[in-house]
Write an enzyme that holds these catalytic residues in place. Structure first.
Site, PDB file in Angstrom:
ATOM      1  N   HIS A 124       0.846  -1.192   0.000  1.00 24.16           N
ATOM      2  CA  HIS A 124       0.000   0.000   0.000  1.00 24.16           C
ATOM      3  C   HIS A 124       0.888   1.252   0.000  1.00 24.16           C
ATOM      4  CE1 HIS A 124      -2.785   3.107   1.243  1.00 24.16           C
ATOM      5  NE2 HIS A 124      -3.731   2.313   0.761  1.00 24.16           N
ATOM      6  N   GLU A 127      -3.945   1.755  -7.606  1.00 22.26           N
ATOM      7  CA  GLU A 127      -4.345   2.930  -6.817  1.00 22.26           C
ATOM      8  C   GLU A 127      -3.425   4.093  -7.145  1.00 22.26           C
ATOM      9  OE1 GLU A 127      -6.485   1.790  -2.928  1.00 22.26           O
ATOM     10  OE2 GLU A 127      -4.357   1.653  -2.532  1.00 22.26           O
TER      11      GLU A 127
HETATM   12  P1  PGA Z   1      -9.537   6.116   0.040  1.00 22.13           P
HETATM   13  O1  PGA Z   1      -8.313   5.095   0.312  1.00 22.13           O
HETATM   14  O2  PGA Z   1     -10.671   5.265  -0.504  1.00 22.13           O
HETATM   15  O3  PGA Z   1      -9.851   6.674   1.385  1.00 22.13           O
HETATM   16  O4  PGA Z   1      -9.067   7.115  -0.946  1.00 22.13           O
HETATM   17  C1  PGA Z   1      -8.048   4.056  -0.583  1.00 22.13           C
HETATM   18  C2  PGA Z   1      -6.845   3.268  -0.145  1.00 22.13           C
HETATM   19  O5  PGA Z   1      -5.885   3.879   0.367  1.00 22.13           O
HETATM   20  O6  PGA Z   1      -6.795   2.025  -0.280  1.00 22.13           O
END
Ligand code: PGA
Length: 252
Positions: free
Chosen positions: A95, A165
């Site tokens: 992450h 992401e």
């Molecule tokens: P968010 O976070 O949906 O609050 O933008 C997503 C993540 O970090 O996995």
């Protein structure tokens, strides 16, 4: 294929009582869905109360982090074997918030290996920090994916979920626009195919994450052509997450 929605609770909520409430609500809505698998990834300390021994499948439980070591003198760490033994089915690796704290691609690859070799599913997070006109970010992203998958046995590819992401969209006001999500889901699949093979790439689930909420979730899946979502803030925001799951489940 069923859609996959993974809730990354991050360091929330502040009390076990609230964690239990979120789990109860999430499990209850998950039991009513026909086309969606739901995974909740609470902080380590809430994992045990989140897992139902009687009904482990309606709501699967994941972890947000894992050591790549298997035991020994590693203060503060939790191993993949320990998580699997508790009944954890998914573990997030790479992450951006962990990468920002010092996780390198090499460390992420070792975490992914520990996760899949112990029989759980790895949710490998990848994404660019920012975009540039020249498209250099695509090269950086490609390297990040390849390096984060280094030394993973071919036979374990089926236990990997790719969560794309873009860092600039995490914790932001707006998610990436669905047309761009579509382009990027193709891109990450192509890189996965280079690392493993086309057949594995056809089967890998690609999720989008970054400011997903109940309003944008269905459109991101439909137009973005992703297999599911990695949801941060909205996964602990109960009325919103219930609506999000309903919206995803009603995609035809
Ligand atoms: P968010 O976070 O949906 O609050 O933008 C997503 C993540 O970090 O996995």
């Amino acid at each position: 294929m069923k859609k996959l929605v993974i809730g990354n609770w991050k360091m929330n909520p502040a009390t076990l009582d609230d964690a239990k409430k979120i789990i109860k609500k999430t499990r209850s809505i998950a039991s009513k869905l026909n086309h969606t698998d739901v995974v909740a990834c609470p902080p380590f300390v809430y994992i045990q109360s989140a897992i139902s021994k009687r009904d482990p499948n309606t709501l699967k439980v994941g972890a947000q982090f894992v050591s790549y070591e298997d035991g020994g003198p590693h203060t503060g760490e939790v191993s993949a074997t320990m998580l699997r033994d508790m009944g954890v089915k998914y573990v997030i690796a790479g992450h951006s918030e962990e990468r920002a704290r010092g996780d390198t691609d090499d460390m992420v690859a070792r975490r992914v290996k520990a996760i899949v070799e112990s029989g759980m599913n790895a949710v490998l997070c990848v994404g660019e920090k920012a975009r540039d006109e020249g498209g250099v970010y695509l090269e950086t992203l490609k390297d990040q994916i390849k390096n984060s998958l280094a030394n993973i046995p071919q036979s374990c590819a089926k236990n990997i979920v790719l969560a794309y992401e873009p860092i600039w969209a995490i914790g932001a006001k707006e998610a990436m626009i669905p047309d761009q999500v579509y382009e990027m889901s193709l891109f990450v699949k192509k890189v996965f195919s280079d690392v493993f093979n086309q057949d594995q790439a056809m089967k890998v689930a690609v999720l989008y994450g970054g400011s997903v909420n109940f309003r944008n979730a269905a459109e991101i899946i439909k137009t973005g052509q992703v297999d599911g979502l990695l949801v941060g803030r909205e996964s602990v925001n109960m009325p919103g997450f219930v609506e999000l799951l309903k919206a995803v489940d009603s995609i035809t």
